[in-house]
Design a protein around this motif. Structure first.
Motif, PDB file in Angstrom:
ATOM      1  N   GLU A   8      78.970  16.876  66.001  1.00 13.08           N
ATOM      2  CA  GLU A   8      78.650  18.297  65.910  1.00 13.08           C
ATOM      3  C   GLU A   8      78.931  19.027  67.214  1.00 13.08           C
ATOM      4  OE1 GLU A   8      74.651  20.918  65.286  1.00 13.08           O
ATOM      5  OE2 GLU A   8      74.950  19.186  64.004  1.00 13.08           O
ATOM      6  N   LYS A   9      78.650  18.358  68.330  1.00 16.14           N
ATOM      7  CA  LYS A   9      78.780  19.020  69.625  1.00 16.14           C
ATOM      8  C   LYS A   9      79.005  17.972  70.703  1.00 16.14           C
ATOM      9  CE  LYS A   9      76.248  22.879  70.082  1.00 16.14           C
ATOM     10  NZ  LYS A   9      75.134  23.768  70.387  1.00 16.14           N
ATOM     11  N   ILE A  10      79.709  18.365  71.755  1.00 11.50           N
ATOM     12  CA  ILE A  10      79.939  17.485  72.903  1.00 11.50           C
ATOM     13  C   ILE A  10      79.565  18.245  74.163  1.00 11.50           C
ATOM     14  CG2 ILE A  10      81.681  16.249  74.260  1.00 11.50           C
ATOM     15  CD1 ILE A  10      83.285  15.888  71.685  1.00 11.50           C
ATOM     16  N   ASN A  11      78.911  17.556  75.078  1.00 17.27           N
ATOM     17  CA  ASN A  11      78.592  18.146  76.375  1.00 17.27           C
ATOM     18  C   ASN A  11      79.068  17.199  77.466  1.00 17.27           C
ATOM     19  OD1 ASN A  11      77.090  20.150  78.107  1.00 17.27           O
ATOM     20  ND2 ASN A  11      76.029  18.293  78.689  1.00 17.27           N
ATOM     21  N   THR A  44      73.398  21.057  82.081  1.00 15.87           N
ATOM     22  CA  THR A  44      72.773  20.096  81.183  1.00 15.87           C
ATOM     23  C   THR A  44      71.459  20.641  80.650  1.00 15.87           C
ATOM     24  OG1 THR A  44      73.826  18.261  82.322  1.00 15.87           O
ATOM     25  CG2 THR A  44      71.903  17.732  80.980  1.00 15.87           C
ATOM     26  N   LYS A  45      70.667  21.305  81.495  1.00 17.57           N
ATOM     27  CA  LYS A  45      69.412  21.911  81.029  1.00 17.57           C
ATOM     28  C   LYS A  45      69.677  22.922  79.922  1.00 17.57           C
ATOM     29  CE  LYS A  45      66.515  21.618  85.136  1.00 17.57           C
ATOM     30  NZ  LYS A  45      65.817  22.385  86.174  1.00 17.57           N
ATOM     31  N   GLU A  46      70.692  23.735  80.102  1.00 15.12           N
ATOM     32  CA  GLU A  46      71.052  24.732  79.088  1.00 15.12           C
ATOM     33  C   GLU A  46      71.427  24.045  77.765  1.00 15.12           C
ATOM     34  OE1 GLU A  46      74.690  27.801  78.448  1.00 15.12           O
ATOM     35  OE2 GLU A  46      73.759  27.814  80.431  1.00 15.12           O
ATOM     36  N   PHE A  47      72.204  22.985  77.852  1.00 15.82           N
ATOM     37  CA  PHE A  47      72.610  22.222  76.672  1.00 15.82           C
ATOM     38  C   PHE A  47      71.389  21.621  75.974  1.00 15.82           C
ATOM     39  CE2 PHE A  47      74.113  18.081  74.938  1.00 15.82           C
ATOM     40  CZ  PHE A  47      74.940  18.573  73.949  1.00 15.82           C
ATOM     41  N   VAL A  48      70.501  21.003  76.746  1.00 14.61           N
ATOM     42  CA  VAL A  48      69.291  20.390  76.193  1.00 14.61           C
ATOM     43  C   VAL A  48      68.404  21.442  75.539  1.00 14.61           C
ATOM     44  CG1 VAL A  48      67.139  19.261  76.867  1.00 14.61           C
ATOM     45  CG2 VAL A  48      69.327  18.334  77.629  1.00 14.61           C
ATOM     46  N   ASN A  49      68.263  22.579  76.163  1.00 16.23           N
ATOM     47  CA  ASN A  49      67.454  23.655  75.567  1.00 16.23           C
ATOM     48  C   ASN A  49      68.026  24.096  74.225  1.00 16.23           C
ATOM     49  OD1 ASN A  49      65.453  23.796  77.511  1.00 16.23           O
ATOM     50  ND2 ASN A  49      66.579  25.254  78.761  1.00 16.23           N
ATOM     51  N   GLN A  50      69.340  24.154  74.114  1.00 19.71           N
ATOM     52  CA  GLN A  50      69.973  24.511  72.834  1.00 19.71           C
ATOM     53  C   GLN A  50      69.653  23.477  71.765  1.00 19.71           C
ATOM     54  OE1 GLN A  50      74.159  24.922  73.542  1.00 19.71           O
ATOM     55  NE2 GLN A  50      73.920  26.754  74.797  1.00 19.71           N
ATOM     56  N   ILE A  51      69.691  22.212  72.139  1.00 23.60           N
ATOM     57  CA  ILE A  51      69.379  21.147  71.190  1.00 23.60           C
ATOM     58  C   ILE A  51      67.931  21.258  70.730  1.00 23.60           C
ATOM     59  CG2 ILE A  51      69.160  18.639  70.884  1.00 23.60           C
ATOM     60  CD1 ILE A  51      71.464  18.391  72.946  1.00 23.60           C
ATOM     61  N   TYR A 102      66.874  21.808  66.858  1.00 29.79           N
ATOM     62  CA  TYR A 102      66.358  20.658  66.114  1.00 29.79           C
ATOM     63  C   TYR A 102      64.873  20.397  66.287  1.00 29.79           C
ATOM     64  CZ  TYR A 102      71.259  19.621  65.494  1.00 29.79           C
ATOM     65  OH  TYR A 102      72.589  19.703  65.176  1.00 29.79           O
ATOM     66  N   GLY A 103      64.235  21.052  67.260  1.00 35.00           N
ATOM     67  CA  GLY A 103      62.844  20.741  67.539  1.00 35.00           C
ATOM     68  C   GLY A 103      61.873  21.613  66.792  1.00 35.00           C
ATOM     69  N   TYR A 104      60.716  21.054  66.551  1.00 35.74           N
ATOM     70  CA  TYR A 104      59.624  21.829  65.967  1.00 35.74           C
ATOM     71  C   TYR A 104      58.951  22.661  67.050  1.00 35.74           C
ATOM     72  CZ  TYR A 104      60.269  18.464  62.232  1.00 35.74           C
ATOM     73  OH  TYR A 104      60.803  17.684  61.253  1.00 35.74           O
ATOM     74  N   ASP A 105      58.953  22.133  68.266  1.00 32.35           N
ATOM     75  CA  ASP A 105      58.363  22.823  69.410  1.00 32.35           C
ATOM     76  C   ASP A 105      59.458  23.634  70.081  1.00 32.35           C
ATOM     77  OD1 ASP A 105      57.171  23.619  71.750  1.00 32.35           O
ATOM     78  OD2 ASP A 105      56.737  21.604  72.477  1.00 32.35           O
ATOM     79  N   LYS A 106      59.336  24.936  70.037  1.00 32.64           N
ATOM     80  CA  LYS A 106      60.400  25.804  70.586  1.00 32.64           C
ATOM     81  C   LYS A 106      60.284  26.007  72.095  1.00 32.64           C
ATOM     82  CE  LYS A 106      62.159  26.369  66.591  1.00 32.64           C
ATOM     83  NZ  LYS A 106      63.319  25.644  66.199  1.00 32.64           N
ATOM     84  N   LYS A 107      59.287  25.409  72.715  1.00 32.56           N
ATOM     85  CA  LYS A 107      59.118  25.526  74.157  1.00 32.56           C
ATOM     86  C   LYS A 107      60.250  24.773  74.855  1.00 32.56           C
ATOM     87  CE  LYS A 107      55.651  24.308  77.566  1.00 32.56           C
ATOM     88  NZ  LYS A 107      54.361  23.652  77.726  1.00 32.56           N
ATOM     89  N   VAL A 108      60.920  25.423  75.780  1.00 32.24           N
ATOM     90  CA  VAL A 108      62.065  24.808  76.456  1.00 32.24           C
ATOM     91  C   VAL A 108      61.848  24.751  77.956  1.00 32.24           C
ATOM     92  CG1 VAL A 108      63.717  25.426  74.666  1.00 32.24           C
ATOM     93  CG2 VAL A 108      63.287  27.021  76.506  1.00 32.24           C
ATOM     94  N   LEU A 109      62.759  24.072  78.644  1.00 33.49           N
ATOM     95  CA  LEU A 109      62.673  23.930  80.097  1.00 33.49           C
ATOM     96  C   LEU A 109      62.629  25.269  80.807  1.00 33.49           C
ATOM     97  CD1 LEU A 109      65.357  21.144  80.624  1.00 33.49           C
ATOM     98  CD2 LEU A 109      62.924  20.877  80.964  1.00 33.49           C
TER      99      LEU A 109
END
Length: 129
Positions: free
Chosen positions: A98-101, A111-118, A122-129
């Motif tokens: 689906e995606k490559i980083n 990487t933080k930006e990429f992880v926050n997008q994931i 996909y997460g139930y918890d929308k709280k991000v870094l």
């Protein structure tokens, strides 16, 4: 196991920059913790030439998900001279990518930006870094 997951995340560790990888460990662990209850499959595969250096990093600041040692089949992809430390693949249950980083030397913010997008996707918890 990816077929039974909502999302599969595969980290290919290809570089040898210890400090660069150490800077990303908390980011990947954070994502794993946020998504661990969402049907996540996550694994890191070490393809780095310097196995001892990577083993040292793992033992001191381990990831919270499995780390596998790549075998010699991948030798031609191994390098000690690269700006990319980690290539991450987001894989759907049907095994399509689906995606490559690409984690680039000295830029953990990317990487933080990429992880926050994931986490947002996909997460139930929308709280991000």
């Amino acid at each position: 196991m990816i077929k039974n997951s909502q999302i599969g995340i595969i980290l290919l560790i290809i570089g040898d920059c210890g400090i660069c990888f150490e800077n990303e460990i908390p980011i990947w662990n954070y994502m794993f913790e946020r998504l661990s209850n969402t049907g996540l499959f996550m694994v890191a595969i070490n393809l780095s030439v310097n196995k001892e250096s990577i083993k040292k990093i793992y033992s001191e600041r381990s990831l919270n998900f499995p780390i596998l040692q790549g075998n010699d089949t991948f030798t031609r992809y191994k390098t000690t001279h690269t700006l990319a430390e980690i290539i991450t693949f987001i894989v759907k249950p049907d095994l399509t990518i689906e995606k490559i980083n690409v984690s680039i030397y000295g830029h953990p913010e990317k990487t933080k930006e990429f992880v926050n997008q994931i986490i947002e996707n996909y997460g139930y918890d929308k709280k991000v870094l």
